[in-house]
Design a protein around this motif. Structure first.
Motif, short mmCIF file in Angstrom:
data_model
loop_
_atom_site.label_atom_id
_atom_site.label_comp_id
_atom_site.label_asym_id
_atom_site.label_seq_id
_atom_site.Cartn_x
_atom_site.Cartn_y
_atom_site.Cartn_z
N HIS A 6 0.82 -1.20 0.00
CA HIS A 6 0.00 0.00 0.00
C HIS A 6 0.86 1.26 0.00
CE1 HIS A 6 -3.17 -2.81 1.13
NE2 HIS A 6 -2.40 -3.20 2.13
N TYR A 65 -0.22 5.22 4.57
CA TYR A 65 -1.59 5.40 5.06
C TYR A 65 -1.59 5.70 6.56
CZ TYR A 65 -0.80 0.53 6.46
OH TYR A 65 -0.27 -0.61 7.01
N HIS A 66 -2.72 6.22 7.03
CA HIS A 66 -2.89 6.50 8.45
C HIS A 66 -3.01 5.19 9.22
CE1 HIS A 66 -3.50 10.90 8.34
NE2 HIS A 66 -4.05 10.69 7.16
N ARG A 67 -2.27 5.08 10.33
CA ARG A 67 -2.31 3.85 11.12
C ARG A 67 -3.32 3.87 12.27
NH1 ARG A 67 1.56 0.23 9.38
NH2 ARG A 67 3.09 1.19 8.00
N GLN A 105 -8.88 2.21 5.48
CA GLN A 105 -7.77 2.61 4.60
C GLN A 105 -7.89 4.09 4.27
OE1 GLN A 105 -7.15 0.30 1.08
NE2 GLN A 105 -5.30 1.37 0.52
N GLN A 106 -6.99 4.88 4.84
CA GLN A 106 -6.96 6.32 4.61
C GLN A 106 -5.53 6.70 4.24
OE1 GLN A 106 -8.45 8.32 8.12
NE2 GLN A 106 -10.21 6.95 8.31
N LEU A 107 -5.32 7.07 2.98
CA LEU A 107 -3.98 7.42 2.53
C LEU A 107 -3.53 8.72 3.18
CD1 LEU A 107 -4.16 6.65 -1.31
CD2 LEU A 107 -3.28 5.20 0.53
N LEU A 128 -2.21 -2.52 7.59
CA LEU A 128 -3.54 -2.56 7.01
C LEU A 128 -3.96 -3.99 6.73
CD1 LEU A 128 -5.77 -0.61 6.08
CD2 LEU A 128 -4.67 -0.56 3.83
#
Length: 413
Positions: A42, A45-47, A60-62, A132
């Protein structure tokens, strides 16, 4: 300012720290080649959503739109794993044999979850939560049904427990210490959170450790505790801490001791290599010795200071370390570093389930604050920590005394 196009920066790690550093370099005027190496499939992304939501499309937020990297001439290599560093040649070696040269190398490799000792090989429903893909695996396992056992009462475990209980799943938290969050929170905060979780159906077992797992083929069916108790479950989430990645720094001959030893700006024992985030052990203003700060705000702030050092800019002030956690309808914000032998002052705050715990060192200065549903207390606490000035403890505990008045007094001293 370093803007030479013949100077290259290679970043190993595509998390918050690595991706933030790449973006800051471009924003600060660096025009040389930037290569970011990440072993996941991926884009960065935000964890936080992994443990705070872990299911649904919002997980899932890039960090930045996919086109950001090409538009800013940042080469990002996903599904790529760095296996060695040759510092004499300034080369990073990837698992497929590719060699990438650098002028400046930044290690932003983070840390990896500790595995549960004795887990049978091939067991599919005993897992950790770091990526993710881990979140997707956890969600699939829970969707199949069965109870959830969480080994370790840290922040990740308690956040997952809150989400699972909101889905009406039976959850048991197993903690070997005498309270949850024993290493990172005050007894007052631990007690409040324990009560809050238990009132909402979470089973919390303290002073217990895992001695064995019961399995049926690849599936776990129960956790056997040290007192012989069996906790029936269909999924086990292991949250017993994380260890910094060690192989790469040692391959480069960097000074290492529970993390890569760096200065406050991320410089390692090699002048051409920096380390930031979870993998770095560094000085923290106001505290003795070196520390690893395992939080996203710490990683992004460390990246910011590394950029100033790489570019030769004037050093900036360091931010007070902080962290946050969401559990049920509680929003926790913690500033400063908790230490033993402090006095904890409890400050009730108007609002639903709102309270703050201020950690006071001898000398009456604030070194940490744990604010629950009290963002203004958190902000005031950060200012009190930064000032280092003594505060009136009776006034601090009195909600009728405005915190801004205490902050004003401390800043004027």
């Amino acid at each position: 300012m370093t803007t030479h196009t013949d100077q290259s920066v290679v970043i190993i790690g595509a998390g918050h720290g690595g991706a933030g550093l790449a973006a800051l370099l471009r924003q600060s005027g660096f025009t040389g080649p930037i290569t970011m190496i990440g072993d996941e499939q991926h884009l960065p992304y935000h964890r936080p959503p992994l443990s705070k939501k872990f299911d649904g499309p919002s997980v899932q937020q890039l960090l930045r739109p996919a086109e950001f990297y090409a538009e800013n001439q940042i080469e990002i290599r996903t599904r790529s794993r760095a296996t060695a560093i040759r510092p004499d040649d300034k080369i990073v070696v990837l698992a497929d044999g590719t060699e990438i040269g650098y002028d400046t190398l930044v290690l932003a490799t983070g840390s990896h979850p500790r595995a549960l000792p004795g887990t049978p090989e091939g067991t599919t429903s005993v897992m950790t939560l770091r990526t993710l893909d881990d979140a997707a695996t956890l969600n699939r396992s829970l969707t199949r049904g069965g109870e959830l056992a969480i080994v370790g009462g840290g922040y990740v475990g308690m956040e997952v427990a809150a989400v699972a209980r909101s889905r009406d799943m039976h959850v048991t938290v197993i903690e070997r210490e005498n309270r949850i969050l024993a290493r990172v929170a005050s007894a007052e905060l631990s007690t409040m959170l324990t009560d809050y979780h238990r009132e909402r159906g979470t089973t919390i077992l303290t002073n217990r450790s895992v001695s064995d797992l019961r399995t049926d083929g690849a599936e776990v069916t129960g956790v056997v505790l040290d007192d012989g108790t069996v906790v029936d479950c269909g999924t086990v989430l292991v949250g017993i801490g994380a260890a910094p990645d060690e192989e790469l720094p040692r391959s480069a001959g960097l000074e290492y001791d529970d993390g890569v030893i760096t200065d406050e700006y991320g410089r390692t024992s090699d002048p051409h290599i920096f380390a930031i985030g979870d993998v770095a052990r560094r000085p923290v203003a106001g505290h003795h010795g070196l520390r690893r700060l395992e939080s996203i705000p710490a990683a992004t702030e460390h990246a910011r200071h590394a950029v100033t050092a790489i570019l030769g800019h004037e050093p900036e002030d360091h931010e007070v370390p902080w962290f946050w956690s969401d559990q049920f309808d509680l929003k926790l914000k913690i500033a400063g570093l908790t230490t033993p032998d402090v006095t904890v002052v409890t400050r009730p705050t108007p609002g639903k389930n709102a309270v703050s715990f201020f950690h006071i060192q001898p000398g009456s200065n604030v070194v940490a604050v744990e604010a629950i549903n009290a963002p203004s207390d958190f902000n005031a606490g950060k200012k009190l920590i930064r000032s280092g000035a003594p505060v009136d403890l009776d006034a601090l505990a009195d909600p009728s005394v405005k915190l801004r008045d205490l902050v004003g007094r401390s800043e004027s001293n």
